[in-house]
Design a protein around this motif. Structure first.
Motif, PDB file in Angstrom:
ATOM      1  N   THR A 108       0.852  -1.176   0.000  1.00 12.48           N
ATOM      2  CA  THR A 108       0.000   0.000   0.000  1.00 12.48           C
ATOM      3  C   THR A 108       0.893   1.233   0.000  1.00 12.48           C
ATOM      4  O   THR A 108       1.863   1.294   0.756  1.00 12.48           O
ATOM      5  CB  THR A 108      -0.902   0.026   1.252  1.00 12.48           C
ATOM      6  OG1 THR A 108      -1.736  -1.140   1.219  1.00 12.48           O
ATOM      7  CG2 THR A 108      -1.776   1.256   1.288  1.00 12.48           C
ATOM      8  N   ALA A 109       0.570   2.200  -0.862  1.00 12.65           N
ATOM      9  CA  ALA A 109       1.322   3.456  -0.929  1.00 12.65           C
ATOM     10  C   ALA A 109       0.348   4.610  -0.714  1.00 12.65           C
ATOM     11  O   ALA A 109      -0.755   4.613  -1.259  1.00 12.65           O
ATOM     12  CB  ALA A 109       2.006   3.586  -2.289  1.00 12.65           C
ATOM     13  N   ARG A 110       0.773   5.570   0.088  1.00  9.29           N
ATOM     14  CA  ARG A 110      -0.035   6.761   0.346  1.00  9.29           C
ATOM     15  C   ARG A 110       0.721   7.979  -0.147  1.00  9.29           C
ATOM     16  O   ARG A 110       1.946   8.032  -0.048  1.00  9.29           O
ATOM     17  CB  ARG A 110      -0.337   6.889   1.831  1.00  9.29           C
ATOM     18  CG  ARG A 110      -1.283   5.811   2.321  1.00  9.29           C
ATOM     19  CD  ARG A 110      -1.578   5.944   3.811  1.00  9.29           C
ATOM     20  NE  ARG A 110      -2.539   4.948   4.234  1.00  9.29           N
ATOM     21  CZ  ARG A 110      -2.241   3.704   4.560  1.00  9.29           C
ATOM     22  NH1 ARG A 110      -0.995   3.297   4.520  1.00  9.29           N
ATOM     23  NH2 ARG A 110      -3.179   2.859   4.930  1.00  9.29           N
ATOM     24  N   GLY A 111      -0.022   8.956  -0.658  1.00  9.07           N
ATOM     25  CA  GLY A 111       0.615  10.169  -1.138  1.00  9.07           C
ATOM     26  C   GLY A 111      -0.286  11.372  -0.957  1.00  9.07           C
ATOM     27  O   GLY A 111      -1.465  11.240  -0.623  1.00  9.07           O
ATOM     28  N   GLU A 112       0.289  12.542  -1.181  1.00 12.18           N
ATOM     29  CA  GLU A 112      -0.456  13.796  -1.058  1.00 12.18           C
ATOM     30  C   GLU A 112       0.184  14.836  -1.952  1.00 12.18           C
ATOM     31  O   GLU A 112       1.370  14.757  -2.283  1.00 12.18           O
ATOM     32  CB  GLU A 112      -0.487  14.262   0.389  1.00 12.18           C
ATOM     33  CG  GLU A 112       0.872  14.435   1.004  1.00 12.18           C
ATOM     34  CD  GLU A 112       0.799  14.746   2.489  1.00 12.18           C
ATOM     35  OE1 GLU A 112       1.741  15.383   2.970  1.00 12.18           O
ATOM     36  OE2 GLU A 112      -0.185  14.375   3.160  1.00 12.18           O
ATOM     37  N   TYR A 113      -0.630  15.822  -2.332  1.00 10.96           N
ATOM     38  CA  TYR A 113      -0.149  16.874  -3.216  1.00 10.96           C
ATOM     39  C   TYR A 113      -0.973  18.139  -2.965  1.00 10.96           C
ATOM     40  O   TYR A 113      -2.195  18.077  -2.856  1.00 10.96           O
ATOM     41  CB  TYR A 113      -0.294  16.433  -4.680  1.00 10.96           C
ATOM     42  CG  TYR A 113       0.450  17.309  -5.643  1.00 10.96           C
ATOM     43  CD1 TYR A 113       1.823  17.171  -5.811  1.00 10.96           C
ATOM     44  CD2 TYR A 113      -0.215  18.274  -6.376  1.00 10.96           C
ATOM     45  CE1 TYR A 113       2.512  17.985  -6.702  1.00 10.96           C
ATOM     46  CE2 TYR A 113       0.466  19.093  -7.265  1.00 10.96           C
ATOM     47  CZ  TYR A 113       1.835  18.937  -7.425  1.00 10.96           C
ATOM     48  OH  TYR A 113       2.519  19.738  -8.295  1.00 10.96           O
ATOM     49  N   PRO A 114      -0.323  19.307  -2.877  1.00  8.48           N
ATOM     50  CA  PRO A 114      -1.071  20.543  -2.625  1.00  8.48           C
ATOM     51  C   PRO A 114      -1.882  20.986  -3.838  1.00  8.48           C
ATOM     52  O   PRO A 114      -1.532  20.662  -4.980  1.00  8.48           O
ATOM     53  CB  PRO A 114       0.025  21.560  -2.304  1.00  8.48           C
ATOM     54  CG  PRO A 114       1.235  21.047  -3.001  1.00  8.48           C
ATOM     55  CD  PRO A 114       1.114  19.551  -2.983  1.00  8.48           C
ATOM     56  N   THR A 115      -2.959  21.717  -3.602  1.00  7.42           N
ATOM     57  CA  THR A 115      -3.771  22.255  -4.689  1.00  7.42           C
ATOM     58  C   THR A 115      -3.843  23.778  -4.565  1.00  7.42           C
ATOM     59  O   THR A 115      -3.392  24.346  -3.573  1.00  7.42           O
ATOM     60  CB  THR A 115      -5.217  21.723  -4.647  1.00  7.42           C
ATOM     61  OG1 THR A 115      -5.913  22.310  -3.549  1.00  7.42           O
ATOM     62  CG2 THR A 115      -5.267  20.214  -4.549  1.00  7.42           C
ATOM     63  N   THR A 116      -4.449  24.389  -5.549  1.00  9.52           N
ATOM     64  CA  THR A 116      -4.685  25.838  -5.523  1.00  9.52           C
ATOM     65  C   THR A 116      -6.139  26.148  -5.178  1.00  9.52           C
ATOM     66  O   THR A 116      -6.563  27.295  -5.296  1.00  9.52           O
ATOM     67  CB  THR A 116      -4.347  26.464  -6.889  1.00  9.52           C
ATOM     68  OG1 THR A 116      -5.153  25.826  -7.892  1.00  9.52           O
ATOM     69  CG2 THR A 116      -2.880  26.299  -7.219  1.00  9.52           C
TER      70      THR A 116
END
Length: 136
Positions: A108-116
């Protein structure tokens, strides 16, 4: 009767519609037994969750997209997908592409990324394309 069932299955399985679909939401504990026993529907089922996380505080907007991928294949895989965030009127407010690489079988891999995005309220995430490829 068997011919009709086979024809219906061929038509249903042969439909490779690449249209925009809602992102999967977090799994909840109140799923029915039928939902728990259904087979995953291809590589797209590996994207377990994809949602907005509003970390805003003290008047500073801070909204991220977060995801969980679980590799259900028997080989190390790379995942890439495109997404869009739309409001209730269907207006696209943000979009992007995400990548998760070298995910081992069963891992299992978890990730995140900022948005505008300025707000997460009333925003719907759609996956516009999704691909899993063998990782070398």
């Amino acid at each position: 009767m068997i011919v009709i069932v086979v024809v219906v299955l061929v038509i249903a399985l042969g439909n490779s519609d690449e249209s925009t679909t809602p992102a999967p939401s977090r799994t909840t504990a109140d799923t029915t037994p039928r939902e728990k026993t259904q087979e995953p529907r291809g590589e797209r089922a590996d994207l377990i969750s994809f949602q907005l996380d509003d970390r805003s505080e003290a008047g500073i907007t801070n909204i991220w997209v977060v995801w969980t991928i679980k590799n259900s294949s028997s080989e190390k895989s790379d995942y890439s997908w495109d997404w869009e965030a739309v409001d209730a009127a269907g207006t696209r407010l943000a979009n992007g592409s995400q990548l998760e690489i070298n995910v081992q079988p069963g891992q299992t891999a978890r990730g995140e990324y900022p948005t505008t995005l300025k707000s997460a309220k009333g925003i719907k995430l759609n996956i516009t394309s999704f691909n899993r490829t063998a990782s070398y």
